[in-house]
Design a protein around this motif. Structure first.
Motif, PDB file in Angstrom:
ATOM      1  N   TYR A 288       0.839  -1.196   0.000  1.00  0.00           N
ATOM      2  CA  TYR A 288       0.000   0.000   0.000  1.00  0.00           C
ATOM      3  C   TYR A 288       0.872   1.243   0.000  1.00  0.00           C
ATOM      4  CZ  TYR A 288       1.233   0.252   4.963  1.00  0.00           C
ATOM      5  OH  TYR A 288       1.938   0.315   6.142  1.00  0.00           O
ATOM      6  N   LEU A 290       0.444   5.219   1.699  1.00  0.00           N
ATOM      7  CA  LEU A 290      -0.365   5.925   2.684  1.00  0.00           C
ATOM      8  C   LEU A 290       0.185   7.321   2.915  1.00  0.00           C
ATOM      9  CD1 LEU A 290      -2.601   5.831   4.944  1.00  0.00           C
ATOM     10  CD2 LEU A 290      -0.768   5.080   6.488  1.00  0.00           C
ATOM     11  N   THR A 300      -6.172  11.856   5.141  1.00  0.00           N
ATOM     12  CA  THR A 300      -5.596  10.524   5.044  1.00  0.00           C
ATOM     13  C   THR A 300      -5.930   9.951   3.677  1.00  0.00           C
ATOM     14  OG1 THR A 300      -5.761  10.103   7.424  1.00  0.00           O
ATOM     15  CG2 THR A 300      -5.528   8.189   5.989  1.00  0.00           C
ATOM     16  N   ARG A 302      -5.064   6.523   1.167  1.00  0.00           N
ATOM     17  CA  ARG A 302      -4.487   5.174   1.145  1.00  0.00           C
ATOM     18  C   ARG A 302      -4.735   4.558  -0.234  1.00  0.00           C
ATOM     19  NH1 ARG A 302      -3.081   1.200   5.212  1.00  0.00           N
ATOM     20  NH2 ARG A 302      -3.122  -0.894   4.327  1.00  0.00           N
TER      21      ARG A 302
END
Length: 341
Positions: A288, A290, A300, A302
């Motif tokens: 991932y 982030l 945020t 992601r």
């Protein structure tokens, strides 16, 4: 430490932009392949220092390349034919090592887009030499840019872009987790796969293993977000295998290196303002990307699976090349690259 700006060109280049690729390792070949498929670019040459490649038809190495192009060994012979175009450069990670190649292209009136990680923000470690390269590029009316997926996008430009719609930003934290099983063997070996812990530590101290460019990304983050950044700490640790395994052609015995963890913390007056974390591991679960900003409002982001490293790097280079026609002259960072693709 901030880059200077040059003169803005009066108009964009008409028609497909001539480009050539320097460095035909796996990344360079991928760059050549996507450049050949781009309607905005015209692939007119390729150069590599390896004697085994000299004179080979480029189409034998890179599917879709124009017929008739052969790999050349001498950059100097290629550059006069490329004046006003762009050299897509993929020969090394260290700024001082590739600097003579960059200077040769600039003096020939050729723009450069490079995968060199330290070129993404060379003012961090090589301020005087970076300033001189900037002055040389302005003098010859060309642009020089270091870019890629990381550094160049995920842990710097993407973070700065996320902060463009925030008020006060107090802290930036970004992470990238990569499964090395999906990446090229050169990167797997660069991360020390299969080494003992002692051998990893020795080679890491010599700069022979580990990721290059994370501190440059941290500096770009701070610059792009308006955060102060006057010192940084860098930490690199091996990730050890819990059982015997393989990663492509590499054998990884138990308790040997199966990846690398790299962290950079940026500080201003003793307070952490930027934290970047990078994990590259064979058979990593759940890759991932982030981004988290302590800001008003907090942000945020992601990306499940993360951006595809090798392919994304090639497209970052190829997509940047036509944008140089609209950019200020000089040594640039990705933060100054005009938006779009």
């Amino acid at each position: 430490m901030a880059p200077a700006s040059g003169q803005r060109p009066d108009e964009a280049v008409a028609g497909p932009l001539p480009v050539a690729v320097m460095g035909l390792g796996q990344i360079g070949r991928r760059i050549a392949e996507v450049a050949a498929s781009s309607g905005e670019l015209s692939l007119v040459g390729a150069v590599d220092a390896a004697p085994a490649l000299a004179g080979k038809p480029l189409a034998e190495l890179v599917p879709g390349s124009p017929k008739g192009l052969k790999v050349e060994r001498d950059l100097g012979q290629l550059l006069p034919r490329l004046k006003g175009g762009v050299l897509l450069h993929a020969t090394g990670s260290r700024f001082e090592v590739v600097l003579p190649q960059l200077e040769a292209a600039v003096r020939a009136g050729v723009h450069v887009v490079s995968t060199c990680e330290e070129l993404s923000f060379p003012w961090l470690r090589f301020e005087e030499k970076a300033d001189k390269l900037d002055e040389l590029a302005q003098k010859h009316g060309v642009c020089v840019l270091g870019t890629g997926v990381n550094p160049g996008f995920v842990l710097d430009r993407l973070v700065a872009t996320a902060g463009a719609v925030c008020g006060a930003i107090r802290h930036a934290h970004a992470e990238r987790k990569v499964d090395l099983f999906t990446r090229r063997e050169a990167l797997q070996r660069r991360c020390g796969l299969g080494l003992t812990e002692d051998e990893f530590e020795r080679r890491s101290s010599a700069g022979e293993v580990g990721h290059v460019g994370l501190a440059e990304s941290a500096a770009l983050c701070a610059l792009g977000l308006g955060l102060d950044f006057d010192e940084y700490e860098e930490e690199i640790e091996p990730l050890l295998a819990e059982e015997d395994s393989t990663c492509g052609a590499i054998q990884i015995p138990r308790d040997h290196v199966a990846g690398v963890y790299h962290r950079v913390r940026g500080f201003h007056e003793g307070r952490e303002t930027v934290l970047l974390e990078l994990s590259l591991e064979a058979h990593a679960d759940g890759p991932y990307d982030l981004v988290h900003l302590d800001a008003d409002p907090p942000i945020t982001l992601r990306v499940e699976g993360g951006y595809a490293g090798d392919s994304a790097t090639a497209w970052a280079v190829v997509n940047a090349a036509p944008r140089l026609a609209h950019a200020e002259r000089g040594l640039l960072t990705v933060l100054e690259l005009p938006a779009g693709r």
